[in-house]
Design a protein around this motif. Structure first.
Motif, PDB file in Angstrom:
ATOM      1  N   GLU A  46      -5.432  -1.336  29.952  1.00  0.00           N
ATOM      2  CA  GLU A  46      -6.034  -1.380  28.611  1.00  0.00           C
ATOM      3  C   GLU A  46      -5.004  -1.782  27.568  1.00  0.00           C
ATOM      4  OE1 GLU A  46      -8.491   1.584  25.537  1.00  0.00           O
ATOM      5  OE2 GLU A  46      -7.887   2.280  27.536  1.00  0.00           O
ATOM      6  N   GLU A 101      -5.287   2.372  34.712  1.00  0.00           N
ATOM      7  CA  GLU A 101      -6.284   1.947  33.729  1.00  0.00           C
ATOM      8  C   GLU A 101      -5.704   1.972  32.315  1.00  0.00           C
ATOM      9  OE1 GLU A 101      -9.157   0.588  34.231  1.00  0.00           O
ATOM     10  OE2 GLU A 101      -8.949   0.786  36.413  1.00  0.00           O
ATOM     11  N   ARG A 145      -5.307  -2.701  39.955  1.00  0.00           N
ATOM     12  CA  ARG A 145      -6.270  -1.682  40.382  1.00  0.00           C
ATOM     13  C   ARG A 145      -6.307  -1.567  41.902  1.00  0.00           C
ATOM     14  NH1 ARG A 145      -9.677  -4.140  36.257  1.00  0.00           N
ATOM     15  NH2 ARG A 145      -9.835  -2.732  34.466  1.00  0.00           N
ATOM     16  N   SER A 172      -5.226  -7.640  36.149  1.00  0.00           N
ATOM     17  CA  SER A 172      -5.718  -6.260  36.044  1.00  0.00           C
ATOM     18  C   SER A 172      -6.362  -5.819  37.364  1.00  0.00           C
ATOM     19  CB  SER A 172      -6.729  -6.151  34.907  1.00  0.00           C
ATOM     20  OG  SER A 172      -6.134  -6.472  33.660  1.00  0.00           O
TER      21      SER A 172
END
Length: 496
Positions: free
Chosen positions: A308, A304, A284, A280
């Motif tokens: 998730e 994002e 980003r 993750s």
């Protein structure tokens, strides 16, 4: 050889390496690795390191200018995978003999081999690797490659990394120098975009990058070049038009990332695709770098949302494994980026790390390990086989994760073992890769074979005697047979 010496000194003076910056001028000239002993067998030589980095370029012909054994010892030494071309799986060598060396026919034989490969296979490029023998006799491969490129109309790239110049890690970096000098920037793409990135130091072992690429595709991010995993020559040649880069293994190609940033203003960061949190964070940082280079900031929101969604799916799949693996102790005998990335991945599901090797790890890698484990008592540079065996036989770890070289230590100690290095059969990158890693650990630890191999051998056991009754003829015969086989007496046999 003067140009080779200059390249080696340039690699030794790598300003992007934190460890190198801390050295004085004299120590910096000696390089990062222990020098090789002349005349000694060096499986991890510079030639081997260069071949490891470049061989996964799948549509290129890799020609070894050397005696046959050099190519035989290096062919297919990593479990990289290709989604298309298979030319890289074909072994090419000039097969230099003693007669060729004595008569000085090496350069002529090399030129002829290049011509034969061009006519028979028509590759987009040919990479030529000298080894110790051809470097020592003075064959000028750069001149031959230049002449062959002009004659046959295709790139012929000299990879000047003969084995005796240093370690495998030095060879990794010299391979990066060859790409910078002869490949990257030689082709201008007609489809460059704001969402193009490079992935450096990713080898696509067991096809694990294919678990990550779909995530980038969903974000509209195109991998301009993955160097070297499942790469194509033209992709690498146009890699200078990427907008950002991610460094997966800085130990191997930090010089390539830094110089691409200097020449073409391609910012990079070092990250990992092992583990849910690290995957993750890598997504980003890629998005953030692209925004800084002009991409639409809306990609941050989409990133994002993707994170998730994927994290929720992964954690749901891992729920069944957590109660079975929480508190289990793992000994990690690997190195490099895996010394911290795999540690972090395993700690996320409650697995305890009793030790991790930091061999081949950078200073930054070691700092990450310290932050994860809160101290450096669980870090070791190198553990002797005897010490590994003692640790496992005393049940200080429930499983060992390592490469194939140490698997038999674990098996002798009757301890579960899982391959985490380049020979592995399963992909462990990305969210799905993390689930697969946990599944394989669970299968290894709870394999019923371990209960069986840990039981005493039959000749160490006295057959059970029925209480209050004399032995039958069958029981007596069995006992005598066991005694005879074990060379012992009934008094020496213990109850099991």
């Amino acid at each position: 050889m003067s140009s080779l010496r200059a390249k080696i000194q340039d690699v030794f003076n790598e300003p992007a390496c934190e460890q190198n910056r801390r050295k004085d001028a004299k120590a910096r000239k000696e390089g990062c690795s222990k020098p090789l002993t002349p005349g000694a067998a060096a499986g991890g030589c510079a030639f081997d390191g260069a071949k490891i980095v470049l061989q996964p370029i799948t549509d290129v012909a890799h020609l070894i200018h050397a005696p046959l054994a050099c190519e035989g010892n290096s062919w297919d030494n990593r479990g990289a995978a290709s989604s298309g071309p298979t030319l890289w799986r074909t072994s090419f060598t000039t097969d230099l003999t003693e007669l060729d060396v004595v008569l000085g026919q090496g350069e002529r034989k090399l030129f002829k081999a290049i011509r034969e490969i061009k006519e028979a296979y028509g590759p987009p490029a040919i990479f030529v690797y000298p080894t110790c023998v051809t470097a020592l006799i003075g064959d000028d491969i750069e001149a031959v490659c230049k002449r062959a490129a002009e004659k046959f109309g295709l790139p012929v790239v000299p990879v000047n990394a003969p084995g005796f110049v240093g370690s495998k890690n030095l060879g990794n970096k010299l391979a990066g120098e060859a790409l910078l000098e002869h490949v990257i920037g030689t082709v201008e793409p007609d489809d460059a975009g704001l969402y193009d990135i490079n992935i450096l130091g990713e080898f696509n072992l067991s096809g694990e990058f294919w678990l990550v690429k779909p995530l980038l595709d969903r974000l509209g991010i195109r991998v301009r070049a993955c160097i070297p995993g499942d790469a194509r020559y033209l992709d690498i040649a146009s890699a200078h038009r990427a907008r950002a880069a991610m460094m997966v293994c800085s130990t191997a190609l930090i010089n390539l990332a830094r110089k691409m940033e200097q020449r073409w203003e391609i910012p990079f960061f070092e990250g990992s695709f092992y583990g849910i949190t690290d995957t993750s964070e890598a997504l980003r940082q890629i998005s953030q770098l692209l925004v800084k280079k002009g991409a639409d900031p809306e990609i941050l929101g989409r990133t994002e949302a993707l994170i998730e969604e994927e994290e929720a799916i992964a954690w749901k799949k891992l729920t069944a494994y957590r109660p079975r693996l929480e508190g289990k102790r793992v000994l990690l005998n690997t190195g490099g980026v895996k010394s911290w990335s795999v540690v972090h991945a395993l700690m996320e599901i409650g697995i305890e790390i009793v030790g991790t090797s930091v061999k081949k790890s950078t200073v930054e890698d070691k700092e990450r390990v310290k932050q994860l484990l809160k101290d450096d008592n669980h870090m070791f540079e190198q553990m002797a086989p005897r010490e590994l065996y003692a640790m496992l036989s005393e049940h200080k770890a429930d499983i060992m994760l390592s490469g194939g070289r140490t698997q038999f230590i674990a098996l002798k100690a009757k301890t579960p073992w899982l391959d985490i290095n380049q020979e592995r059969q399963h992909p462990y990158a990305g969210y799905d890769g993390m689930v697969e890693l946990v599944r394989q650990i669970d299968l290894a630890i709870y394999n019923p074979i371990w209960c069986q191999v840990r039981e005493p051998a039959p000749w160490d056991c006295q057959p059970a005697v029925r209480e209050g009754l004399p032995r039958t003829k069958s029981e007596t015969a069995t006992l005598h047979a066991v005694q005879e086989f074990a060379g012992t007496t009934a008094g020496d046999l213990s109850e099991c």
